[in-house]
Design a protein around this motif. Structure first.
Motif, PDB file in Angstrom:
ATOM      1  N   ASN A 171      15.529  26.325  16.048  1.00 44.86           N
ATOM      2  CA  ASN A 171      14.027  26.464  16.501  1.00 44.86           C
ATOM      3  C   ASN A 171      13.396  26.837  15.318  1.00 44.86           C
ATOM      4  N   VAL A 172      13.069  26.051  14.630  1.00 43.10           N
ATOM      5  CA  VAL A 172      12.096  25.993  13.434  1.00 43.10           C
ATOM      6  C   VAL A 172      10.990  24.726  13.503  1.00 43.10           C
ATOM      7  N   TRP A 173       9.692  25.202  13.329  1.00 37.12           N
ATOM      8  CA  TRP A 173       8.609  24.435  13.158  1.00 37.12           C
ATOM      9  C   TRP A 173       7.902  24.524  11.833  1.00 37.12           C
ATOM     10  N   VAL A 174       7.921  23.414  11.024  1.00 40.29           N
ATOM     11  CA  VAL A 174       7.119  23.252   9.832  1.00 40.29           C
ATOM     12  C   VAL A 174       5.941  22.488  10.072  1.00 40.29           C
ATOM     13  N   ASP A 175       4.896  22.965   9.902  1.00 37.34           N
ATOM     14  CA  ASP A 175       3.810  22.237  10.244  1.00 37.34           C
ATOM     15  C   ASP A 175       2.588  22.210   9.127  1.00 37.34           C
ATOM     16  N   HIS A 176       1.807  21.034   8.881  1.00 39.58           N
ATOM     17  CA  HIS A 176       0.906  21.140   7.983  1.00 39.58           C
ATOM     18  C   HIS A 176       1.285  21.861   6.671  1.00 39.58           C
ATOM     19  N   ALA A 177       2.314  21.436   6.203  1.00 40.87           N
ATOM     20  CA  ALA A 177       2.776  21.682   4.848  1.00 40.87           C
ATOM     21  C   ALA A 177       2.414  20.726   3.822  1.00 40.87           C
ATOM     22  N   THR A 178       2.724  21.247   2.462  1.00 40.53           N
ATOM     23  CA  THR A 178       2.689  20.208   1.415  1.00 40.53           C
ATOM     24  C   THR A 178       3.889  20.523   0.713  1.00 40.53           C
ATOM     25  N   LEU A 179       4.619  19.662   0.525  1.00 42.36           N
ATOM     26  CA  LEU A 179       5.933  19.932  -0.157  1.00 42.36           C
ATOM     27  C   LEU A 179       6.162  19.035  -1.412  1.00 42.36           C
ATOM     28  N   GLU A 180       6.030  19.418  -2.804  1.00 42.03           N
ATOM     29  CA  GLU A 180       6.027  18.505  -3.917  1.00 42.03           C
ATOM     30  C   GLU A 180       7.215  18.939  -4.893  1.00 42.03           C
ATOM     31  N   ALA A 181       7.403  17.944  -5.606  1.00 42.29           N
ATOM     32  CA  ALA A 181       8.240  18.306  -6.993  1.00 42.29           C
ATOM     33  C   ALA A 181       7.467  17.384  -7.883  1.00 42.29           C
ATOM     34  N   SER A 182       8.100  17.346  -9.107  1.00 37.13           N
ATOM     35  CA  SER A 182       7.562  16.615 -10.110  1.00 37.13           C
ATOM     36  C   SER A 182       8.562  15.823 -11.013  1.00 37.13           C
ATOM     37  N   GLY A 183       9.655  15.326 -10.236  1.00 38.63           N
ATOM     38  CA  GLY A 183      10.477  14.593 -10.721  1.00 38.63           C
ATOM     39  C   GLY A 183      11.713  14.775  -9.779  1.00 38.63           C
ATOM     40  N   GLY A 184      12.983  14.018 -10.305  1.00 38.98           N
ATOM     41  CA  GLY A 184      14.420  14.001  -9.689  1.00 38.98           C
ATOM     42  C   GLY A 184      15.117  14.959 -10.184  1.00 38.98           C
ATOM     43  N   GLU A 185      16.489  14.659  -9.779  1.00 41.07           N
ATOM     44  CA  GLU A 185      17.689  15.663  -9.930  1.00 41.07           C
ATOM     45  C   GLU A 185      17.809  15.946 -11.491  1.00 41.07           C
TER      46      GLU A 185
END
Length: 522
Positions: A171-185
């Motif tokens: 029971n986890v709710w993640v809401d109205h979030a911005t998740l970002e990176a700047s590239g790959g592995e």
């Protein structure tokens, strides 16, 4: 009421010390308003309420977040932690206590329950610092930005995951979030939203995931198939190479998401996983659904999706794309009620609602947007400078009054430059745009039935203002010229009933960039 609460929070913060989290003497009903009602699978298994009913504290550092967890009476004592400012390695240390188990290099939610972390005021940004949920339950994370979390290079955090869950999480709710990176592995990043080792009843809603090699996974290997009951709705995945998400076993419900520029693959159902994929909008992408990079088959039930400029690879031993003729190969029962928006309006709905610092706006399920009645101080009018431009709730500062008929309509054109899309002119997002392959070309809005149009508004993208020179507005159904002129902006003409209106650029001083093509009855 919510604004007065925000003002009181600011006043308290201004006079309190910075060493520990600040307890706020809010009435219980106001403290509980830090989150709205959980949706999707997070609403099942007893529901997800986070810290509702508990003490509300304010934190401006990671250490204060850990301190708030560690000073509770017990590890399950409800608490709402309202976060403002930038949380990073420099202000996040380990704190010890009987009600917590924290670490210095991440926000550690381990062996705890009944916690809400919510961004307020000018916004909460976790910069190069991930959020780790382990052996925990009933957690809400809302209105936060998590960016550039690395698994290699410096600094590292949370195994490179922006938000990661593992080892008996419920029971986890993640809401109205911005998740970002700047590239790959290869640049040191991993997943944006990962779940593994017995994680269930999770919802990711109204969030933006972008600029990453990996969107996220459910299951760490072909044998880690005990993760299930995950919902993804009204999220925007943009410029992601793969894993939107990757599913290994279990059930996922994926509806009303906007996928743009999935570069290698998208929803990857493997190892017996079952994905229900309803009313999503896939745009300018490759292999958006199927089983990829394995011969361990997964399954999907599809309905109401739109595939706009999606390409498909050939089938092979380790490659089973669902398209180009996308049909269901299983059936998936969903235990909760939901109302999906029509896929045609998903880009505009998601643009107006998804991400941090958008005021917790949500869809009504009828292709319109409303602010939640229980929105907390997160909807403060002072937005974080790190908020995503793709989540702007207004189509343009020059937008004119009236109902924009382009919302929910279709779009096409004579040509488009690489990296642009016809659909960008009707998504309510001024940071995306269409450009012709040269300096002239057509862009059109179209409807399935005759629609009366007497005015349009052409909004140029930032940095391209004034590029559009001469133009014509055409009745796309008949080819008749409705108006001619120069320059972008609001254009009125004798109203016409038509199924298509075309804006034809016949002259330009530079490459035109049309961010929005709004249409109105008058």
């Amino acid at each position: 009421m919510r604004r007065s609460v925000a003002l009181r929070l600011s006043a308290v913060l201004g006079v309190a010390g910075a060493a520990g989290a600040i307890a706020l003497g809010l009435p219980q009903h106001e403290a509980s308003a830090a989150a709205n009602a959980a949706t999707g699978f997070a609403s099942q298994n007893g529901g997800t309420t986070g810290g509702a009913g508990g003490t509300t504290v304010k934190a401006t550092t990671g250490t204060q977040i850990h301190n708030a967890l560690c000073t509770r009476a017990a590890s399950n004592t409800p608490i709402i932690i309202q976060v403002e400012g930038t949380i990073n390695h420099g202000n996040t240390t380990k704190v010890s206590g009987d009600s917590c188990n924290t670490a210095a290099d991440k926000i550690e939610l381990k062996e705890i329950s009944n916690v809400t972390i919510v961004g307020v005021g000018a916004g909460a940004t976790f910069d190069q610092l991930g959020i780790h949920i382990r052996d925990s339950s009933n957690i809400i994370i809302q209105n936060v930005t998590v960016k550039n979390v690395k698994k290699s290079g410096s600094p590292t955090s949370n195994g490179g995951d922006a938000i990661g869950m593992e080892s008996t999480v419920r029971n986890v709710w993640v809401d109205h979030a911005t998740l970002e990176a700047s590239g790959g592995e290869s640049e040191g990043f991993d997943g944006l939203f990962d779940m593994k080792d017995d994680t269930e009843y999770v919802t990711l809603s109204y969030s933006i995931l972008r600029n990453s090699g990996r969107g996220g996974l459910i299951g760490s290997s072909e044998t880690d198939t005990g993760n299930s009951n995950i919902t993804f709705h009204h999220n925007k995945y943009q410029n992601i190479d793969s894993r939107t998400p990757l599913l290994r076993g279990g059930i996922a419900h994926i509806y009303n998401n906007h996928y743009v520029s999935l570069n290698e693959s998208g929803i990857n159902s493997r190892a017996g996983a079952k994905a229900r994929v309803d009313s999503n909008y896939f745009e300018d992408s490759k292999d958006v659904l199927g089983t990829f990079y394995t011969d361990a088959a997964g399954y999907w039930q599809v309905s109401g999706n739109i595939f706009d400029n999606v390409t498909w690879s050939a089938k092979g031993t380790d490659n089973n794309p669902a398209g180009p003729n996308v049909v269901s190969n299983t059936s998936v029962s969903i235990p909760y009620s939901f109302t999906a928006d029509n896929a045609s309006c998903v880009p505009s709905i998601v643009a107006a609602t998804a991400g941090a610092n958008t005021g917790l706006k949500v869809s009504t399920g009828t292709c319109s947007v409303t602010s939640s009645p229980s929105a907390s101080p997160t909807s403060s009018p002072t937005s974080s400078p790190t908020s995503s431009p793709t989540s702007s709730p207004t189509a343009s500062p020059t937008a004119t009054s009236g109902t924009n008929l382009s919302i929910g309509a279709g779009a096409d054109g004579s040509s488009k430059a690489s990296g642009t899309s016809y659909g960008n002119v009707k998504d309510g997002d001024v940071s995306t745009y269409w450009s012709p392959s040269g300096t002239t070309g057509d862009i059109s809005i179209k409807w399935s039935s005759a629609t009366t149009v007497g005015r349009i508004n052409i909004v140029e993208a930032s940095g391209s203002t004034g590029a559009i020179g001469a133009w014509q507005v055409l009745n796309g159904a008949t080819g008749a010229v409705l108006k001619s002129g120069t320059g972008a902006g609001s254009i009125s003409f004798t109203a016409a009933s038509t199924t298509k209106v075309t804006f034809r650029i016949t002259g330009a001083t530079a490459t035109p960039k049309v961010a929005e093509f709004q249409t109105f009855a008058s």
